[in-house]
Structure formats: C-alpha cells, structure tokens
Design an enzyme around this catalytic site. Structure first.
Site, mmCIF file in Angstrom:
data_model
loop_
_atom_site.group_PDB
_atom_site.id
_atom_site.type_symbol
_atom_site.label_atom_id
_atom_site.label_comp_id
_atom_site.label_asym_id
_atom_site.label_seq_id
_atom_site.Cartn_x
_atom_site.Cartn_y
_atom_site.Cartn_z
ATOM 1 N N CYS A 39 0.766 -1.082 0.073
ATOM 2 C CA CYS A 39 -0.026 0.120 -0.084
ATOM 3 C C CYS A 39 0.947 1.442 -0.183
ATOM 4 O O CYS A 39 1.169 1.753 -0.924
ATOM 5 C CB CYS A 39 -1.121 -0.018 1.132
ATOM 6 S SG CYS A 39 -2.188 0.947 0.981
ATOM 7 N N GLU A 74 -1.808 -8.903 3.209
ATOM 8 C CA GLU A 74 -1.434 -9.558 4.514
ATOM 9 C C GLU A 74 -2.990 -10.015 5.239
ATOM 10 O O GLU A 74 -2.874 -10.827 6.252
ATOM 11 C CB GLU A 74 -0.777 -8.685 5.503
ATOM 12 C CG GLU A 74 -1.606 -7.300 5.864
ATOM 13 C CD GLU A 74 -1.305 -6.247 4.968
ATOM 14 O OE1 GLU A 74 -0.862 -6.303 3.783
ATOM 15 O OE2 GLU A 74 -1.525 -5.156 5.447
ATOM 16 N N HIS A 134 -3.566 -4.828 0.385
ATOM 17 C CA HIS A 134 -3.185 -5.419 1.587
ATOM 18 C C HIS A 134 -3.061 -6.757 1.466
ATOM 19 O O HIS A 134 -4.059 -7.498 2.248
ATOM 20 C CB HIS A 134 -3.768 -4.785 2.937
ATOM 21 C CG HIS A 134 -3.625 -3.252 3.180
ATOM 22 N ND1 HIS A 134 -2.444 -2.971 3.693
ATOM 23 C CD2 HIS A 134 -4.135 -2.312 2.725
ATOM 24 C CE1 HIS A 134 -2.630 -1.494 3.813
ATOM 25 N NE2 HIS A 134 -3.465 -1.109 3.200
#
Ligand code: GLN
Length: 534
Positions: free
Chosen positions: A382, A510, A508
């Site tokens: 990001c 993650e 993102h």
C-alpha cells in the site's frame, strides 16, 4: 439452529481472549461444524478505522470493506473464513444505529434508553450475524474486562439473550489470568474468583473457565476454582503460554475443551481432524532455515500495529521451512543511503508496510533504494507501493522531488495523487477505497507466476493512487505495472524484472494470508530471501 458461545475476560485485558475464541472456532471446525466469530468492542468509536495504531494496533480490513479490530484477523486465520461488517460491533456503531432510528421517529415517542434500546440493538446484531452466516456456532467475544463500565450493556444484552434463547442454546466462557507469585511459588486463584463474582452479580454464571497461566495448574487449584466459581472441574481449562499461538488449539484439544463445549450445548461429540494443523505446528517448531526480515514502519513500538504483516511473513516462512525473525526498523533512522545500508546490511529481505502521513517517508525511500540497488528482496504494501513508485521516479526516471501529494502538495512531480473519487470526500470514517477489488495480472510477470492466475481479488484501504500521467514514463524506464484494475486504469502492483523480488502492491495481501496457505506475494519474498541467503 445456531448455538451461541459468549466469551468474556477477567482480571486483566490483553489476555488472549481473541486467540481462545479463534482456537475454539478452529476446534469446532475441525469436527465438521460451521462457525462464525463476532467481536463486541465497548468503545465509542464507530469502528477502529480512525484510531491510531498506537492505541489499537492494526486495523483489519474485511472483504466487504469493514475496518475492524485485529481479533478478526485471528478469527480468519484460525478458522479460514471470511468475515465482514457484522462480525465487529462497537458501542459507537450500536449507539449510531439507535440514535439514527430515534431521529427518524421510529421509537414512536418512547424515551430511548440503554435498556431496552441499546441492549435490543446488541441482540439484533447477534441475530443478524447468525442469519447471515447460518453457523452451527456463533462465538461472540466481548472486548475489555468484566467490570468495565462501558462493557455493561453488552453483558446485560448477553444475560437477556441467554434467558430468551435458553440455556441449552447459549454458553458463557470466562477467560481469566492466574498470576504466579515467584516468592511463594503459587498460582493465585483469588482474582479469578472475584472476576467470576462480578460476572455473576451481572446475572451471568459462566459454565467454563479458561485460565491463562505461566505454570501448570495443580489439581488442588483447579478444584478450588471449580468449587468457588461454580463450574465442573472438567470445565476449568488451562491455557499456558505457548511458543507459537498456533499451538493453542492443540493444547486446548488435549484438555477436551471443544468436547466440554459440545456437551454443555447438547451437541453430538465428533472426532476432530487436526492432522494438518499438527503438521503445521511441527513445521513451525522445527525450521531448517532462519531469515531476518526488516520491517520499516513508523509504529514499530507496538508490534500489534503490523500483526497481519508479521503473521503473513511467518506463514510464508512455515511453507518454506524457515523461521522468520523480524528486525524492526524505525524508518526515520534511514536518514540517507549510507544509514539505510547500515540498518539493512544484516537482513535477508525488506518489507515496507502501509501507513499514513509524511513522517518516516524519506527513510522508507532510502531503504527501498538500497534494496533496489542491491537486489535485496523487497515487498511494498500500500504506502509501500506508493514509496516504491516515488523512489523509482526520483532515482531512476530522474524526476527530482517527485512525491505523493499526501506528503507534498506542491510537488512538481505528483507521481502519487489523491484518487478522483476521493477528492470530494469530507469525513474520515469508512471513506477510503475499502475492501475487495479485482485485479488483472500481466502475462509473463513475476506476480502472475506467483499467483498462478490472471484475475485475483485483494483487500484495499487507501485514498491515493499512482498518477496515470506518469505511468508511461515509469514504464519506459523499466518499472513494470504488473497488476491493474480490470479496466486497466488503476495501478495495483509494480515490479522490477531485473531484481529477484522487488514487488509492491496497492492492496493489503496480509489480510488474506493463512497459516496453512501463505499468500503468494509473501511466499515470493521469502523464497527470494532464501535464494539470496544460500
Ligand atoms: N496513505 C496512503 C493512502 O491513503 C496509504 C494507505 C495505506 O498504506 N493503507 O493511499
């Protein structure tokens, strides 16, 4: 017919209730049951999206674009589910709904009160989650500690819900701490007794106690807890500190935790299939390699601020038999290229995570430049992508002073700029580009190879984007835009073909990594780090 399991905490906060709730979800799922987790946060913020990561840790983003408590990350990772708005309820969001209804006159002139209006709205959220997910079990965790003033409406709503739905359909689990006194060598049960008393005084008798402890609980202490807290001895579950959180479900399974829950709720006992999870924990505990990964951010004093990033790195490590150690780098420290080198010379990879605001940006740019020039495997997330583009524009394309208008409104080269649809946005809560969007990957790129598919879907949380006016220039100088929105408009991923792994994404990744299914971008980074190390 959903059964409801309520998890409250006592004695201290940060007890790991979220891990217990997630672990119970895992254990029930491993028996073939369906599960949804829900988190009740008693604070007044409508969601944690506007809170500083120093206050609250990471903001976890769901597919449907909710900005939520980091416990939802644990729930998703342990139970491999996708949650959403309804799974995180704050006092603020409950009050907002009630006040909006009052303003529309929907209460027909009634005096609007905590009981019944706020408590009814809390119960409605439970039912809404049950209706949406239709799980066999809804596991609802109340944030904070029993006795907190702001948690009272949630406790009262749960008390009422249990009376209305029936005690065979609902269960209360209280997670407490047994402090260990080294001088006398004792585990103390009194704080837990008091905590259960407080819960009882609010009308809830827990059926199960989960006790966080550094030491094994002696039988005598277990019996004492059972007697004074009015639970069966088999319902006192020990939860020891573990070397990895992923071992917690296995430790709880050894004590029959899920079966005790099933018995209490009159549900068929089933055999758990935890083979894969046992294999995972075995891999975690017996790594063949060790990697050091630098995480260059600004909230490094609170590791919870980047919890999903750290977990994703570990997950990719597990898949590659590697233990990942994090080197926390305060990006301000990389004041120039030389300093960046000093900080990064002993690491095997660099990650620049998401973030907001100008502080630490120049340091991040130096770190990324060092990684690019030295073929140090790098992943930007990001804000990390935006910095990757700024660094490339400045140092390769030669656009001196190139920047994002977030950090320098007057820059001559705004290579990163506010998204068009963000320009008219005024408020701060839930107004970013949030949640899942599709992205198309370019053939022949590293990321296309890593994902193994053309269309992917990832979670977003940003206001700024790569400025299309500079795309051509960046591409001419060798930066490959390897992922875009399906209409080709938004740059979603960039990479440098000459480097082993210099990849950055606007989303993102993650939030979608799982312990048993590492995310392709983190996997790519860890594989490159291992190549470099060998
Ligand atoms: N501040 C940047 C933006 O708003 C990056 C956001 C992030 O990293 N989540 O676009």
């Amino acid at each position: 017919m959903t059964k409801y399991i309520f998890i409250t905490g006592g004695v201290v906060s940060s007890l790991g209730k979220g891990i217990v709730a997630a672990s119970l979800g895992k254990l029930l799922r491993s028996r073939g049951y369906t599960v949804a987790n829900q988190k009740f946060d008693p604070y007044i913020n409508v969601d944690p999206g506007t809170m500083s990561p120093f206050q609250h840790g990471e903001v976890f983003v769901t597919d449907d674009g909710a900005e939520t408590d980091l416990d939802l990350g644990h729930y998703e990772r342990f139970t491999d589910t996708s949650l959403g708005h309804i799974n995180n309820v704050t006092s603020g969001s409950v009050y907002q709904t009630v006040i909006e209804k009052e303003r529309r006159g929907e209460y027909l002139g009634a005096t609007v009160q905590t009981i019944p209006h706020i408590t009814n709205e809390i119960k409605a959220r439970l039912q809404k989650a049950a209706k949406q997910f239709k799980p066999d079990f809804l596991i609802a965790e109340v944030g904070g500690t029993v006795g907190d003033i702001e948690g009272l409406p949630f406790i009262e709503a749960i008390r009422q819900f249990r009376v209305e739905e029936g005690y065979d359909k609902t269960l209360s689990i209280h997670v407490t701490l047994l402090p260990f006194l080294p001088t006398s060598g004792e585990l103390k049960t009194k704080p837990s007794q008091h905590s259960v008393n407080t819960l009882r005084s609010q009308g809830i008798q827990p059926e199960i106690l989960v006790c966080r402890t550094q030491k094994a609980i002696p039988k005598g202490e277990k019996n004492k807890l059972a007697l004074f807290c009015s639970v069966a001895p088999e319902c006192v579950i020990e939860c020891r500190d573990m070397s990895t959180i992923y071992e917690v479900p296995l430790a709880l399974e050894k004590q029959n935790f899920a079966n005790v829950v099933l018995k209490k709720l009159n549900m068929p006992l089933k055999k758990a299939n935890l083979d894969d999870w046992i294999h995972l924990v075995d891999k975690i505990k017996n790594p063949k390699h060790t990697l050091k990964v630098a995480l260059a951010g600004k909230y490094t004093k609170l590791s919870d601020a980047y919890i999903s990033v750290v977990e994703s790195l570990k997950h990719a490590g597990y898949a590659n038999d590697a233990k990942v150690e994090i080197k926390w780098v305060v990006s301000d420290e990389c004041t120039n290229l030389k300093k960046a080198k000093e900080v990064l010379k002993d690491v095997d990879a660099l990650v620049v995570p998401g973030g907001f605001g100008v502080r630490g940006i120049e340091g991040k740019l130096n770190a990324i430049r060092y990684a690019r020039e030295n073929n140090l495997p790098f992943l930007g997330l990001c804000l990390g992508l935006q910095c990757t583009v700024i660094e490339y524009a400045r140092n390769v394309v030669g656009l001196e002073g190139a920047n994002s208008t977030e950090f320098d409104e007057g820059t001559n080269y705004p290579v990163v700029d506010l998204m068009a649809e963000q320009k008219s946005v005024k408020g701060y809560g839930a107004t970013m580009r949030l949640g899942e969007y599709k992205c198309e990957l370019k053939a022949g790129t590293k990321v296309r190879n890593a994902y193994g598919s053309k269309i992917i879907s990832e979670r977003h949380r940003h206001r700024y984007e790569v400025n299309n006016e500079y795309k051509k220039l960046l591409e001419e100088k060798g930066l490959v835009i390897s992922g875009t929105s399906p209409d080709g408009f938004l740059a979603e991923i960039v990479e440098i073909p000459a480097n082993d792994w210099h990849v950055a994404c606007q989303f993102h990744p993650e939030f979608k990594s799982r312990p048993e299914k590492p995310h392709p971008l983190f996997n790519g980074l860890i594989k490159a780090a291992l190549r470099r190390k060998s």
